[in-house]
Design a protein around this motif. Structure first.
Motif, PDB file in Angstrom:
ATOM      1  N   HIS A 538     -74.572 -68.737 -75.655  1.00 42.46           N
ATOM      2  CA  HIS A 538     -74.376 -68.501 -74.219  1.00 42.46           C
ATOM      3  C   HIS A 538     -75.607 -67.859 -73.559  1.00 42.46           C
ATOM      4  O   HIS A 538     -75.480 -67.005 -72.696  1.00 42.46           O
ATOM      5  CB  HIS A 538     -73.130 -67.620 -73.972  1.00 42.46           C
ATOM      6  N   GLU A 539     -76.776 -68.316 -73.996  1.00 43.59           N
ATOM      7  CA  GLU A 539     -77.996 -67.916 -73.294  1.00 43.59           C
ATOM      8  C   GLU A 539     -78.285 -68.915 -72.174  1.00 43.59           C
ATOM      9  O   GLU A 539     -79.241 -68.760 -71.419  1.00 43.59           O
ATOM     10  CB  GLU A 539     -79.184 -67.880 -74.275  1.00 43.59           C
ATOM     11  N   ILE A 540     -77.471 -69.945 -72.114  1.00 42.41           N
ATOM     12  CA  ILE A 540     -77.634 -71.007 -71.114  1.00 42.41           C
ATOM     13  C   ILE A 540     -76.302 -71.149 -70.377  1.00 42.41           C
ATOM     14  O   ILE A 540     -75.246 -71.108 -71.002  1.00 42.41           O
ATOM     15  CB  ILE A 540     -77.944 -72.352 -71.827  1.00 42.41           C
ATOM     16  N   ASP A 541     -76.375 -71.309 -69.041  1.00 41.90           N
ATOM     17  CA  ASP A 541     -75.153 -71.550 -68.265  1.00 41.90           C
ATOM     18  C   ASP A 541     -74.997 -73.010 -67.891  1.00 41.90           C
ATOM     19  O   ASP A 541     -73.892 -73.510 -67.731  1.00 41.90           O
ATOM     20  CB  ASP A 541     -75.181 -70.763 -66.943  1.00 41.90           C
ATOM     21  N   LEU A 542     -76.142 -73.656 -67.710  1.00 38.81           N
ATOM     22  CA  LEU A 542     -76.069 -75.001 -67.158  1.00 38.81           C
ATOM     23  C   LEU A 542     -77.042 -75.916 -67.896  1.00 38.81           C
ATOM     24  O   LEU A 542     -78.227 -75.625 -67.997  1.00 38.81           O
ATOM     25  CB  LEU A 542     -76.419 -74.929 -65.664  1.00 38.81           C
ATOM     26  N   LEU A 543     -76.506 -76.996 -68.452  1.00 38.63           N
ATOM     27  CA  LEU A 543     -77.367 -77.965 -69.129  1.00 38.63           C
ATOM     28  C   LEU A 543     -77.540 -79.155 -68.216  1.00 38.63           C
ATOM     29  O   LEU A 543     -76.582 -79.622 -67.605  1.00 38.63           O
ATOM     30  CB  LEU A 543     -76.756 -78.493 -70.424  1.00 38.63           C
ATOM     31  N   ILE A 544     -78.771 -79.617 -68.159  1.00 35.47           N
ATOM     32  CA  ILE A 544     -79.027 -80.868 -67.465  1.00 35.47           C
ATOM     33  C   ILE A 544     -79.449 -81.822 -68.560  1.00 35.47           C
ATOM     34  O   ILE A 544     -80.383 -81.535 -69.303  1.00 35.47           O
ATOM     35  CB  ILE A 544     -80.150 -80.699 -66.431  1.00 35.47           C
ATOM     36  N   GLY A 545     -78.738 -82.936 -68.695  1.00 37.64           N
ATOM     37  CA  GLY A 545     -79.057 -83.767 -69.849  1.00 37.64           C
ATOM     38  C   GLY A 545     -78.949 -85.251 -69.592  1.00 37.64           C
ATOM     39  O   GLY A 545     -78.231 -85.702 -68.703  1.00 37.64           O
ATOM     40  N   THR A 546     -79.689 -86.013 -70.400  1.00 32.37           N
ATOM     41  CA  THR A 546     -79.573 -87.466 -70.442  1.00 32.37           C
ATOM     42  C   THR A 546     -78.606 -87.814 -71.566  1.00 32.37           C
ATOM     43  O   THR A 546     -77.941 -86.934 -72.110  1.00 32.37           O
ATOM     44  CB  THR A 546     -80.937 -88.111 -70.738  1.00 32.37           C
ATOM     45  N   GLN A 547     -78.601 -89.076 -71.958  1.00 37.48           N
ATOM     46  CA  GLN A 547     -77.641 -89.511 -72.974  1.00 37.48           C
ATOM     47  C   GLN A 547     -77.795 -88.785 -74.312  1.00 37.48           C
ATOM     48  O   GLN A 547     -76.856 -88.814 -75.109  1.00 37.48           O
ATOM     49  CB  GLN A 547     -77.760 -90.997 -73.189  1.00 37.48           C
ATOM     50  N   VAL A 548     -78.914 -88.131 -74.555  1.00 39.64           N
ATOM     51  CA  VAL A 548     -79.042 -87.447 -75.852  1.00 39.64           C
ATOM     52  C   VAL A 548     -77.990 -86.350 -76.017  1.00 39.64           C
ATOM     53  O   VAL A 548     -77.664 -85.970 -77.129  1.00 39.64           O
ATOM     54  CB  VAL A 548     -80.437 -86.809 -76.084  1.00 39.64           C
ATOM     55  N   ILE A 549     -77.469 -85.858 -74.913  1.00 38.99           N
ATOM     56  CA  ILE A 549     -76.508 -84.762 -74.980  1.00 38.99           C
ATOM     57  C   ILE A 549     -75.065 -85.288 -74.898  1.00 38.99           C
ATOM     58  O   ILE A 549     -74.101 -84.539 -75.059  1.00 38.99           O
ATOM     59  CB  ILE A 549     -76.798 -83.740 -73.839  1.00 38.99           C
ATOM     60  N   ALA A 550     -74.934 -86.598 -74.695  1.00 44.54           N
ATOM     61  CA  ALA A 550     -73.600 -87.136 -74.406  1.00 44.54           C
ATOM     62  C   ALA A 550     -72.682 -87.156 -75.615  1.00 44.54           C
ATOM     63  O   ALA A 550     -71.475 -87.125 -75.492  1.00 44.54           O
ATOM     64  CB  ALA A 550     -73.735 -88.544 -73.830  1.00 44.54           C
ATOM     65  N   LYS A 551     -73.287 -87.226 -76.813  1.00 45.93           N
ATOM     66  CA  LYS A 551     -72.481 -87.553 -77.975  1.00 45.93           C
ATOM     67  C   LYS A 551     -72.338 -86.411 -78.957  1.00 45.93           C
ATOM     68  O   LYS A 551     -73.290 -85.688 -79.213  1.00 45.93           O
ATOM     69  CB  LYS A 551     -73.124 -88.719 -78.736  1.00 45.93           C
ATOM     70  N   GLY A 552     -71.164 -86.289 -79.521  1.00 45.97           N
ATOM     71  CA  GLY A 552     -71.002 -85.468 -80.717  1.00 45.97           C
ATOM     72  C   GLY A 552     -71.008 -83.969 -80.515  1.00 45.97           C
ATOM     73  O   GLY A 552     -70.407 -83.251 -81.305  1.00 45.97           O
ATOM     74  N   PHE A 553     -71.655 -83.473 -79.498  1.00 52.81           N
ATOM     75  CA  PHE A 553     -71.777 -82.023 -79.401  1.00 52.81           C
ATOM     76  C   PHE A 553     -70.455 -81.352 -79.076  1.00 52.81           C
ATOM     77  O   PHE A 553     -69.608 -81.898 -78.389  1.00 52.81           O
ATOM     78  CB  PHE A 553     -72.815 -81.640 -78.341  1.00 52.81           C
TER      79      PHE A 553
END
Ligand code: ADP
Ligand code: ZN
Length: 733
Positions: A538-553
């Motif tokens: 929780h050192e991050i509040d907001l992620l901006i992501g492309t498809q690399v973040i879409a899966k599995g996490f």
């Protein structure tokens, strides 16, 4: 018939050797009488004026010409590597035949680490012997002090621990004070423990796991679709199958689409099995590849997790193959041998006589149909684990939004972002576009920055002050003045990329601690692991992501997902545009609310009535699948019909066009098939080559490979022109 009694009398063994070059068939060689080169052996042979590595593919044809008449060359040497199994050789033949590629090109993928074929490297370790040095300097004394515990050490370690130069160690070794032994230089792999950290499964999970473990124990081919909504615990279920393969001492191959995905996956694996599995992907160093390849071939690795090329690793007696996120298009290789690792994994499982589990929350339509027609068994996990609910999903009609230029976040989404962060939860803003803006133009003259090698715009990457082509390696600094009209300060960015979105976030949501996750910010597994840890802590509040973040996490605090442009994948003539968009958006949505807190998803769209968005909003995936399948059936498209793409390319536009026209004239005529094109490819210029496409459409049962082979044989292709065959194409660019 061959009469062995009266043949040339030459009893020397002949073998067929396949070399890893674009050659269709193995060549005959002679085995010297003092050499044993059984089928599968890895050998060194002469080829023209070169010396190449090859694999004994078959016994030679003894009924052919006598050795002398055939002018056979002799095998030079047999390498110490373990021979390739018959199963792997058959897989290579199978893939070559299916993809209409030279068998040698497929073999090349299987022996991709030539270093691993030589003898295993060794290191010298030293221990102190009974002899004492004649002259004991302080440095020598320190070495003796370190060595007196009797632990064997490498020269460098000993020198470091004793704080002496390597010369001191060498002097002691030469004097016989230190005694050297040869040991393998490569670290071995630890064994995963099937019962290290078992999980208590829900009844649905347990039922699916029991089915899979029974199949692993049965040691027979069994293709299975394991389908379950995001967060239902599919990984936990197939881990039980992995455990069963471990108990039976047979190796498992797990194929995953992207390396970015593996950081969390590896941690979960280690929690369940006590150690990390071996990994195989393009980021491995050469020594690491060598270590993994050799260990797999020698049967010293029990689980490998890897990208698609892991399919060709030299396993013996595979016990299980898992293809996670089976619908993912990155399993399809487009360059060189165009194969789909998911489909070929099923072939390998059949040859290996083991189960193969295709895993997805949104299976591909091919796999859906295979499950419906009972070619695959279908296991279903209907609920999220631990009672977590699926997120609520709303569409934001962007036609009604009055956003000022350069802004992309709707008022309603912004409001929810503030609320979410205030309540200590996390937000993902999804935009499948790298860089700052997809197009840069000059407001004075209208000049657009285009790649000189490709029919594509250059994408601005502002933090590096560069314009880059996402198709080739071309890049240039953003110039001061317009190259066309020399106006200064007139460039305008058109459209958003993740960097530009980050700028908007900084302005409108200043309280957020932001991370941008795209393939160019996740440079390698280490950087990915770092960012993921920051999100988990929780050192991050907001992620901006492309498809690399879409899966599995799986991020427990992530409760809000905003899709900035849900229409992005729907444009264009891609057969799978709707299917892929549906899969991607469900995957992204599936990141929200994976534990106690319910997630919320906002899809911003200009096409809110589009069937893909309607199906997502109503949660009626089945309606979408029915409709999409019906459309494909009516048009004879996959999975009901077959497609083959022929891409003709050359640096000369004329040569490419003429060759494409020649293919048209030589096109096969059969009732079951139809040839479309040639037409300039949508990417009509790519990496400096002009491209034309022909598309062959066939009925499902049509024998397309022989047709393609004959077609290729009928056209003389100039040396400056390349013809690529893509069976079951995924990309229509
Ligand atoms: P999927 O792959 O279906 O999206 P995962 O396997 O990633 O789902 O599971 C989602 C989350 O739920 C993970 O954090 C996982 O550890 C947890 N989970 C799933 N099943 C169980 C279980 N039986 N016991 C404990 N935790 C579980
Ligand atoms: Zn380019």
């Amino acid at each position: 018939m061959h009469d062995s009694g009266t043949s040339s009398g030459d009893s020397r063994q002949r073998v067929k050797v396949l070399v890893p070059l674009p050659l269709g068939a193995p060549y005959d060689y002679l085995v010297p009488s003092d050499m044993a080169a059984g089928v599968g052996s890895i050998v060194k042979v002469p080829l023209g004026s070169r010396e190449v590595i090859g694999v004994v593919w078959d016994e030679g044809d003894a009924s052919g010409l006598p050795v002398e008449a055939a002018k056979l060359k002799a095998v030079y040497a047999v390498l110490p590597a373990i021979p390739l199994t018959a199963t792997l050789r058959r897989l290579i033949d199978w893939v070559a035949a299916y993809t209409v590629s030279p068998a040698g090109s497929v073999l090349r993928m299987a022996i991709s680490v030539p270093d691993a074929l030589a003898s295993a490297p060794t290191d010298t370790v030293f221990v102190a012997g009974p002899v004492m040095p004649e002259r004991v300097t302080p440095a020598r004394q320190r070495v003796l002090d370190v060595a007196k515990d009797g632990v064997p050490r490498r020269s460098t370690d000993l020198a470091e621990q004793a704080a002496v130069s390597s010369g001191v160690i060498k002097g002691l070794a030469d004097a016989g004070v230190l005694i050297g032994h040869e040991v393998p230089a490569e670290r071995s792999f630890e064994s995963p423990q099937p019962d290290f950290g078992p999980q208590v499964l829900s009844p649905d999970q347990a039922a699916a796991a029991a089915d899979l473990t029974a199949k692993v124990a049965a040691r027979a081919f069994a293709p299975v679709l394991l389908e379950g909504v995001t967060g239902s615990g599919k990984t936990s279920v197939y881990f039980e199958a992995v455990a069963e393969a471990l108990r039976g001492n047979r190796p498992t191959l797990v194929l995953l689409p992207e390396i970015a995905l593996t950081a969390q996956w590896l941690d979960r694996f280690a929690e369940r099995f006590g150690v990390m599995p071996a990994q195989w992907h393009s980021d491995l160093s050469q020594p690491e590849r060598r270590r993994v390849w050799r260990a797999v071939s020698e049967g010293r690795v029990s689980v490998v997790v890897g990208a698609r090329s892991a399919l060709f690793l030299p396993f013996h007696d595979l016990g299980l193959i898992v293809v996670d996120e089976e619908h993912d298009t990155s399993f399809k290789q487009e360059e060189g041998v165009a194969y789909n690792a998911r489909d070929m994994a099923v072939v390998r499982a059949q040859l290996e006589k083991c189960p193969v589990v295709l895993v997805s929350a949104t299976p591909s339509l091919e796999t859906v149909v295979n499950a419906e027609t009972n070619k695959f068994e279908h296991l279903l996990l209907p609920e999220r684990h631990g009672g977590a609910e699926l997120p609520t999903l709303s569409i934001v009609d962007m036609r009604a939004e009055q956003l000022p230029a350069g802004r992309w976040i709707s008022a309603v989404l912004e409001e929810h972002v503030h609320q979410t962060i205030e309540s200590g939860e996390q937000v993902l803003l999804f935009l499948n576009r790298r860089g700052y803006a997809p197009l840069t133009l000059c407001r004075a003259c209208g000049h657009r920055f285009q790649c000189p090698n490709c029919q594509a715009w250059l994408v601005e990457h502002r933090h590096r002050a560069r314009l880059r082509c996402h198709h080739c390696d071309f890049g240039m600094a953003v110039p001061e003045a317009c190259p066309s009209c020399e106006a200064v300060g007139k460039f305008a960015a058109c459209g958003p990329g993740v960097e530009r979105l980050a700028e908007e976030v900084a302005e409108r949501i200043p309280e957020a601690r932001v991370a941008v996750l795209a393939s160019d910010t996740l440079t390698g597994p280490a950087r990915a692991a770092e960012l993921i840890a920051a999100i988990e802590n929780h050192e991050i509040d907001l992620l901006i992501g492309t498809q690399v973040i879409a899966k599995g996490f799986h991020f427990p605090l992530l409760t809000l997902v905003g899709v900035i442009d849900a229409d992005l994948g729907l444009a264009g003539g891609d057969l799978r545009a709707a299917e892929k968009t549906y899969q991607l958006l469900s995957q992204v949505s599936g990141r929200a609310g994976r534990e106690r807190r319910v997630g919320q998803v906002f899809l911003q769209s200009h096409l809110p009535e589009h069937p893909v968005l309607a199906a997502l909003a109503s949660g009626r995936r089945d309606d979408f699948i029915r409709r999409e399948l019906e459309e494909r059936r009516v048009h004879g498209m996959p999975p009901f019909g077959r497609l083959v793409a022929l891409i003709v390319s050359s640096r000369s536009e004329d040569a490419a066009r003429q060759t494409a026209a020649a293919f048209r004239r030589a096109a096969p005529h059969y009732d079951q098939l139809q040839v479309l094109g040639p037409a300039p490819a949508p990417l009509s210029l790519l990496r400096g080559r002009f491209r034309f496409r022909l598309l062959l459409k066939a009925e499902k049962g049509a024998p397309i490979q022989p047709v393609i082979r004959q077609w290729l044989a009928r056209v003389r292709v100039p040396g400056t022109v390349r013809v690529a065959v893509d069976i079951d194409p995924y990309s229509f660019l």
